[in-house]
Design a protein around this motif. Sequence first.
Motif, PDB file in Angstrom:
ATOM      1  N   GLN A  28       0.822  -1.209   0.000  1.00 27.08           N
ATOM      2  CA  GLN A  28       0.000   0.000   0.000  1.00 27.08           C
ATOM      3  C   GLN A  28       0.857   1.259   0.000  1.00 27.08           C
ATOM      4  OE1 GLN A  28      -0.260   2.399   2.596  1.00 27.08           O
ATOM      5  NE2 GLN A  28      -1.824   3.594   1.503  1.00 27.08           N
ATOM      6  N   ALA A  29       2.084   1.146   0.474  1.00 24.95           N
ATOM      7  CA  ALA A  29       2.965   2.320   0.546  1.00 24.95           C
ATOM      8  C   ALA A  29       3.091   3.023  -0.801  1.00 24.95           C
ATOM      9  CB  ALA A  29       4.349   1.900   1.050  1.00 24.95           C
ATOM     10  N   TRP A  32       0.458   5.852  -1.533  1.00 23.53           N
ATOM     11  CA  TRP A  32       0.322   6.994  -0.636  1.00 23.53           C
ATOM     12  C   TRP A  32      -0.121   8.246  -1.376  1.00 23.53           C
ATOM     13  CZ3 TRP A  32      -0.458   8.409   4.096  1.00 23.53           C
ATOM     14  CH2 TRP A  32      -0.232   9.727   4.471  1.00 23.53           C
ATOM     15  N   SER A  33       0.280   8.403  -2.634  1.00 22.64           N
ATOM     16  CA  SER A  33      -0.037   9.620  -3.370  1.00 22.64           C
ATOM     17  C   SER A  33      -1.535   9.860  -3.496  1.00 22.64           C
ATOM     18  CB  SER A  33       0.597   9.574  -4.763  1.00 22.64           C
ATOM     19  OG  SER A  33       0.105   8.462  -5.488  1.00 22.64           O
ATOM     20  N   LYS A  36      -2.477  12.312  -0.853  1.00 23.44           N
ATOM     21  CA  LYS A  36      -1.797  13.602  -0.812  1.00 23.44           C
ATOM     22  C   LYS A  36      -2.713  14.791  -1.113  1.00 23.44           C
ATOM     23  CE  LYS A  36       2.351  14.227  -2.238  1.00 23.44           C
ATOM     24  NZ  LYS A  36       3.578  14.307  -3.055  1.00 23.44           N
ATOM     25  N   PHE A  54       5.393   9.222   3.519  1.00 23.06           N
ATOM     26  CA  PHE A  54       5.939   8.217   2.604  1.00 23.06           C
ATOM     27  C   PHE A  54       7.458   8.182   2.673  1.00 23.06           C
ATOM     28  CE2 PHE A  54       7.814   7.346  -1.584  1.00 23.06           C
ATOM     29  CZ  PHE A  54       7.399   6.028  -1.769  1.00 23.06           C
ATOM     30  N   TYR A 111       2.136   6.778  10.370  1.00 21.45           N
ATOM     31  CA  TYR A 111       2.319   6.109   9.081  1.00 21.45           C
ATOM     32  C   TYR A 111       3.795   5.964   8.728  1.00 21.45           C
ATOM     33  CZ  TYR A 111       1.673   4.884   4.169  1.00 21.45           C
ATOM     34  OH  TYR A 111       1.705   4.222   2.968  1.00 21.45           O
ATOM     35  N   SER A 157      -4.776   1.642  -4.442  1.00 20.76           N
ATOM     36  CA  SER A 157      -5.064   2.935  -5.077  1.00 20.76           C
ATOM     37  C   SER A 157      -6.560   3.133  -5.345  1.00 20.76           C
ATOM     38  CB  SER A 157      -4.257   3.086  -6.362  1.00 20.76           C
ATOM     39  OG  SER A 157      -2.882   3.193  -6.082  1.00 20.76           O
ATOM     40  N   SER A 160      -8.544   3.063  -1.950  1.00 16.63           N
ATOM     41  CA  SER A 160      -8.401   4.287  -1.164  1.00 16.63           C
ATOM     42  C   SER A 160      -9.180   5.435  -1.792  1.00 16.63           C
ATOM     43  CB  SER A 160      -6.923   4.666  -1.045  1.00 16.63           C
ATOM     44  OG  SER A 160      -6.180   3.640  -0.418  1.00 16.63           O
TER      45      SER A 160
END
Length: 442
Positions: A28-29, A32-33, A36, A54, A111, A157, A160
Amino acid sequence: MSPPVAPPGWSRWLVPPAALSVHLSIGQAYAWSVFKPSLESALDLSGTQSALPFQLGIVMLGLSAAFGGTLVERNGPRWAMTVALICFSSGFLLAALGAATEQYWLIVFGYGFVGGIGLGIGYISPVSTLIKWFPDRPGMATGIAIMGFGGGALIASPWSAQMLDSFGSDSSGIALAFLVHGLTYAVFMSLGVLLVRVPRPAKTAADGTPAPLEGVQVSANSAVRTPQFWLLWIVLCMNVTAGIGILEKAAPMITDFFADTSTPVSVSAAAGFVALLSAANMAGRIGWSSTSDLIGRKNIYRVYLGVGALMYALIAWVGDSSKPVFIICALVILSFYGGGFATVPAYLKDLFGTYQVGAIHGRLLTAWSTAGVLGPLIVNWIADRQEEAGKSGASLYGVSLIIMIGLLVVGFVANELVRPVDARHHVTQKEAADVHERQQPA
């Protein structure tokens, strides 16, 4: 916690799904965008500030893998996966609290710091076990698991984004999305904790003790004193720097390259390009690492680094005149990026044996932490300076591409210098067997 030993007749093919349950979660890292823009709007953050969780997570990944690798080897995969589960899920829960109270430092701490420890321990948790279960195909085995880290973003992605659409993109909606992530990943990663097993040690006919490990065996402490370790560190760092330089800047890069042409790239097309790169990253992890079992680890890194440099050269010189050339070259580079991650555990096993390969792998991942800062810094800093100088389009990236070619050439030379480890660094068969026996339950 003693490593759980597989009962007689237990299938080794249950270990890759156990590893995947962890790697698909921590992958999942790479998504992260997605958070944002909402964080920047809800908490009035800059782009640099919203990237902090991140960036800290990747730094902690390398550090926790390096410092925790020996503990992972000593305590086994179930212990490591449990620690990863607790840290990664707790990181999301702390981030949820931070979003709910609009305390951004708590999101960064949760996180980035706590979750980043889960990233590092979770990333290396199945590697040694997989190599021991699949001594005949170590590249394929580690490729299956590490493929999950590259593919985790393909799940996270859209998931989320859908949650932010449903819950709202304000601080309370972000907090609820973080909460759901933390609880869901805890359940999913627990499948790996419950399922993972280590192979039953081979027994000698004479005294029933574990048979000595075969071949070269080197401890983690000795490995970091060999030139082979640092040559591989350079190889991994250069390969990752080259790949992440494109990955982090993919959407604006393809837009800039064709901004001055008759067929500019739309925002949706740029997003599709990013999705293609993620797929290439994931496919390269299983495809190229499996190929390394057939042609050898040194040969496959010759492909990653040598052909990768040629791909960058094509982008630099003709990429702005042909979209197919640009896209194909970028996809190949990202497949090499993923393949490099998946192949390196098997390369370490070839050089240092299985004795403490997980701990050695953890220490090598500091190359990833370095590259995670170096790659984006090179591309973004140079693009900013070129823009200040009045340049635009593909000209923003010309110098960066030449630098990436040079880095890949450095990695290629380092790979060519790798030789078998000198015998003075080997542990004796008795020492390796004694430690192996102590790590097994009675």
